[in-house]
Design an enzyme around this catalytic site. Structure first.
Site, PDB file in Angstrom:
ATOM      1  CG  ASP A  69       8.874  -9.439  -3.323  1.00 16.26           C
ATOM      2  OD1 ASP A  69       9.226  -8.524  -4.080  1.00 16.26           O
ATOM      3  OD2 ASP A  69       8.589 -10.586  -3.745  1.00 16.26           O
ATOM      4  N   GLY A  74      10.716 -17.254   7.974  1.00 22.75           N
ATOM      5  CA  GLY A  74      11.917 -16.596   7.466  1.00 22.75           C
ATOM      6  C   GLY A  74      12.620 -15.672   8.437  1.00 22.75           C
ATOM      7  CG  PHE A  92      13.838 -15.922  -5.124  1.00 23.47           C
ATOM      8  CD1 PHE A  92      12.589 -15.438  -4.762  1.00 23.47           C
ATOM      9  CD2 PHE A  92      14.336 -17.040  -4.466  1.00 23.47           C
ATOM     10  CE1 PHE A  92      11.837 -16.058  -3.763  1.00 23.47           C
ATOM     11  CE2 PHE A  92      13.585 -17.671  -3.466  1.00 23.47           C
ATOM     12  CZ  PHE A  92      12.335 -17.170  -3.123  1.00 23.47           C
ATOM     13  CD  GLU A 144       8.284 -10.595   6.791  1.00 19.67           C
ATOM     14  OE1 GLU A 144       9.170 -11.445   7.003  1.00 19.67           O
ATOM     15  OE2 GLU A 144       7.346 -10.810   6.019  1.00 19.67           O
TER      16      GLU A 144
HETATM   17  P1  IMP Z   1       5.606  -9.972   0.201  1.00 17.44           P
HETATM   18  O1  IMP Z   1       4.298 -10.274   0.857  1.00 17.44           O
HETATM   19  O2  IMP Z   1       5.524 -10.081  -1.293  1.00 17.44           O
HETATM   20  O3  IMP Z   1       6.231  -8.661   0.633  1.00 17.44           O
HETATM   21  O4  IMP Z   1       6.578 -11.128   0.569  1.00 17.44           O
HETATM   22  C1  IMP Z   1       7.129 -11.261   1.804  1.00 17.44           C
HETATM   23  C2  IMP Z   1       7.564 -12.704   1.999  1.00 17.44           C
HETATM   24  O5  IMP Z   1       7.884 -13.326   0.761  1.00 17.44           O
HETATM   25  C3  IMP Z   1       8.821 -12.735   2.810  1.00 17.44           C
HETATM   26  O6  IMP Z   1       8.527 -12.853   4.183  1.00 17.44           O
HETATM   27  C4  IMP Z   1       9.535 -13.958   2.274  1.00 17.44           C
HETATM   28  O7  IMP Z   1       9.146 -15.094   2.990  1.00 17.44           O
HETATM   29  C5  IMP Z   1       9.054 -14.092   0.852  1.00 17.44           C
HETATM   30  N1  IMP Z   1      10.043 -13.577  -0.121  1.00 17.44           N
HETATM   31  C6  IMP Z   1       9.971 -12.478  -0.893  1.00 17.44           C
HETATM   32  N2  IMP Z   1      11.067 -12.309  -1.665  1.00 17.44           N
HETATM   33  C7  IMP Z   1      11.869 -13.350  -1.356  1.00 17.44           C
HETATM   34  C8  IMP Z   1      13.177 -13.748  -1.799  1.00 17.44           C
HETATM   35  O8  IMP Z   1      13.878 -13.100  -2.630  1.00 17.44           O
HETATM   36  N3  IMP Z   1      13.670 -14.884  -1.247  1.00 17.44           N
HETATM   37  C9  IMP Z   1      12.994 -15.636  -0.325  1.00 17.44           C
HETATM   38  N4  IMP Z   1      11.778 -15.291   0.130  1.00 17.44           N
HETATM   39  C10 IMP Z   1      11.217 -14.166  -0.387  1.00 17.44           C
HETATM   40 MG    MG Z   2       8.819 -14.825   5.261  1.00 11.69          MG
END
Ligand code: IMP
Ligand code: MG
Length: 176
Positions: free
Chosen positions: A102, A43, A151, A98
């Protein structure tokens, strides 16, 4: 606008203006240093590509990959390292790049992992911050935009590997 996008949150112009501001802040904060940018695949590639050209400093960059989501829109709760960064970061100024923070699970894993290699500094630059669902007590040192609990896709962000190529960031239609 793509038919599966409900609403555009940030246009290509909004993003590039904000990336320039982030680049200027990082340039100021890392004056005299050669930071190592570590982008999180897949991403953050789009963002890191633009960000590194907005930073007016010599720098290196590396990449890491972690698994967490699969094809779901919610985190599985674990983040496994699939590809490690290979540059020697001991004593270096490391900036993790990053796409979005999230729950914070991915970032926490990367911070612990890279932190054990004794970098001089270890900070985070995330394009998007989505604090509503945070499960780890972390926040990015630099972030482009704070978004609500929606999302989003585009500008590198995907849903099941689609939509990364969109030049803007938009909210995906549910069941789209
Ligand atoms: P975390 O580990 O929950 O903080 O998620 C981080 C990863 O989840 C990011 O690097 C994204 O790849 C993915 N992610 C989280 N929210 C979204 C979103 O709204 N759209 C697309 N990818 C997301
Ligand atoms: Mg990602």
């Amino acid at each position: 606008m793509h038919h599966n996008i409900k609403k555009i949150l940030y246009t290509a112009e909004d993003i590039s203006a904000r990336v320039r501001e982030l680049g200027a802040m990082i340039t100021r904060d890392y004056q005299g240093k050669t930071p190592v940018l570590v982008g999180i695949l897949n991403g953050a590639v789009t963002f890191m590509n633009d960000l590194m050209r907005a930073i007016d400093l010599p720098l290196c960059h590396d990449l890491m990959a972690l698994s967490s989501y699969g094809d779901q829109t919610v985190s599985s709760g674990t983040a496994t390292i699939l590809k490690d960064a290979t540059l020697d970061i001991e004593g270096r100024e490391v900036l993790i790049v990053e796409d979005i923070v999230d729950t914070g699970i991915t970032l926490q894993r990367v911070l612990t992992h890279l932190g054990s290699r004794r970098p001089a500094t270890l900070r985070v630059c995330a394009l998007l911050d989505k604090p509503a669902r945070r499960r780890m007590a972390i926040k990015p040192d630099y972030h482009g935009f704070t978004i609500p609990d929606v999302f989003v896709v585009g500008y590198g962000l995907d849903y099941a590997e689609a939509y990364r190529e969109l030049p803007y960031i938009g909210i995906l239609k549910v069941n789209g």
